[in-house]
Design an enzyme around this catalytic site. Structure first.
Site, PDB file in Angstrom:
ATOM      1  N   HIS A  17       0.766  -1.074   0.173  1.00  0.00           N
ATOM      2  CA  HIS A  17      -0.179   0.161  -0.003  1.00  0.00           C
ATOM      3  C   HIS A  17       1.091   1.189   0.071  1.00  0.00           C
ATOM      4  CE1 HIS A  17      -2.998  -2.612   2.218  1.00  0.00           C
ATOM      5  NE2 HIS A  17      -3.832  -2.152   1.448  1.00  0.00           N
ATOM      6  N   ARG A  91      -2.218  -5.932  -8.400  1.00  0.00           N
ATOM      7  CA  ARG A  91      -1.213  -6.807  -8.228  1.00  0.00           C
ATOM      8  C   ARG A  91      -1.186  -7.858  -9.201  1.00  0.00           C
ATOM      9  NH1 ARG A  91      -2.957  -7.977  -2.280  1.00  0.00           N
ATOM     10  NH2 ARG A  91      -4.820  -7.700  -3.435  1.00  0.00           N
ATOM     11  N   SER A 129      -2.858  -7.497   3.110  1.00  0.00           N
ATOM     12  CA  SER A 129      -3.399  -7.322   4.378  1.00  0.00           C
ATOM     13  C   SER A 129      -3.575  -8.715   5.250  1.00  0.00           C
ATOM     14  CB  SER A 129      -4.565  -6.256   4.602  1.00  0.00           C
ATOM     15  OG  SER A 129      -4.149  -5.034   4.283  1.00  0.00           O
TER      16      SER A 129
HETATM   17  O1  PNS Z   1      -8.217  -2.492   0.859  1.00  0.00           O
HETATM   18  P1  PNS Z   1      -9.564  -2.870   0.157  1.00  0.00           P
HETATM   19  O2  PNS Z   1     -10.178  -3.688   0.998  1.00  0.00           O
HETATM   20  O3  PNS Z   1      -9.353  -3.758  -1.206  1.00  0.00           O
HETATM   21  O4  PNS Z   1     -10.381  -1.589  -0.379  1.00  0.00           O
HETATM   22  C1  PNS Z   1     -11.681  -1.785  -0.740  1.00  0.00           C
HETATM   23  C2  PNS Z   1     -12.589  -0.411  -0.698  1.00  0.00           C
HETATM   24  C3  PNS Z   1     -12.600  -0.112   0.783  1.00  0.00           C
HETATM   25  C4  PNS Z   1     -11.757   0.599  -1.232  1.00  0.00           C
HETATM   26  C5  PNS Z   1     -13.815  -0.589  -1.179  1.00  0.00           C
HETATM   27  O5  PNS Z   1     -14.376  -1.793  -0.649  1.00  0.00           O
HETATM   28  C6  PNS Z   1     -14.775   0.470  -1.121  1.00  0.00           C
HETATM   29  O6  PNS Z   1     -14.560   1.290  -1.987  1.00  0.00           O
HETATM   30  N1  PNS Z   1     -15.532   0.747  -0.106  1.00  0.00           N
HETATM   31  C7  PNS Z   1     -16.644   1.664   0.243  1.00  0.00           C
HETATM   32  C8  PNS Z   1     -18.022   1.192  -0.138  1.00  0.00           C
HETATM   33  C9  PNS Z   1     -18.179   1.193  -1.632  1.00  0.00           C
HETATM   34  O7  PNS Z   1     -17.965   2.369  -2.235  1.00  0.00           O
HETATM   35  N2  PNS Z   1     -18.179   0.062  -2.167  1.00  0.00           N
HETATM   36  C10 PNS Z   1     -18.321  -0.086  -3.896  1.00  0.00           C
HETATM   37  C11 PNS Z   1     -19.457   0.143  -4.372  1.00  0.00           C
HETATM   38  S1  PNS Z   1     -20.777  -0.801  -3.986  1.00  0.00           S
END
Ligand code: PNS
Length: 164
Positions: A17, A91, A129
């Site tokens: 990250h 990735r 993670s």
């Molecule tokens: O590090 P991650 O878990 O891959 O990040 C994913 C994240 C948090 C960016 C994604 O889940 C997200 O955008 N969450 C906020 C809610 C949202 O907008 N979801 C997508 C549309 S339903």
């Protein structure tokens, strides 16, 4: 001023990250790292407050990077920053499929929102993670996987997990 938003659940932030955040900070004038909820990840290791604190300690070296959080949709969050670009790391091809779908959903909610992808540095392609959480469970050495500043936080949390 060009603004990038680097969203993620950061449970915990990894060197993969941080590599994406650092490279983004060289391209954009300002970078906002946004700690968010991922509804696919229902039992986080760290609270949002703990994750924000760890991200803040990890990015202190980068003067144009700030940390925020949101419990809402990314596409709604991005509306606060007109013209900002969401930057995510890729990735592998499997990441691309997921991110491509997310991008389409986000575009539906906020057609103005643009997303750019940076390919992960080869040395972090394996890193996530969840790998860090798994290694921490077994008390494995986390050096080279997460920022040094947060290794003790993870070790301490894993110790609590093991004893609960
Ligand atoms: O590090 P991650 O878990 O891959 O990040 C994913 C994240 C948090 C960016 C994604 O889940 C997200 O955008 N969450 C906020 C809610 C949202 O907008 N979801 C997508 C549309 S339903």
């Amino acid at each position: 001023m060009s603004i990038a938003i680097c969203p993620g659940s950061f449970d915990p932030i990894t060197l993969g990250h941080l590599n994406i955040i650092r490279r983004t900070s060289r391209i954009f004038d300002r970078v906002i790292v946004c700690v968010m909820y991922n509804s696919n990840k229902t039992s986080p290791m760290f609270s949002v407050e703990e994750r924000i604190d760890m991200v803040q300690r990890a990015v202190y070296k980068y003067p144009n990077v700030t940390v925020d959080s949101s419990a809402g949709l990314l596409a709604e969050y991005a509306k606060q920053f007109p013209g900002a670009v969401v930057v995510k790391g890729l990735r592998a091809a499997s990441d691309f499929e997921y991110e491509f779908q997310m991008n389409l959903i986000n575009k539906k909610i906020n057609p103005e929102m643009e997303t750019m992808f940076l390919t992960s540095s080869g040395k972090y392609t394996f890193l996530s993670s969840s790998v860090v959480r798994e290694m921490a469970r077994y008390d494995a050495d986390l050096k080279g996987l997460v920022p040094d500043e947060i290794i003790e936080d993870i070790r301490e949390k894993a110790k609590q997990w093991r004893s609960s």
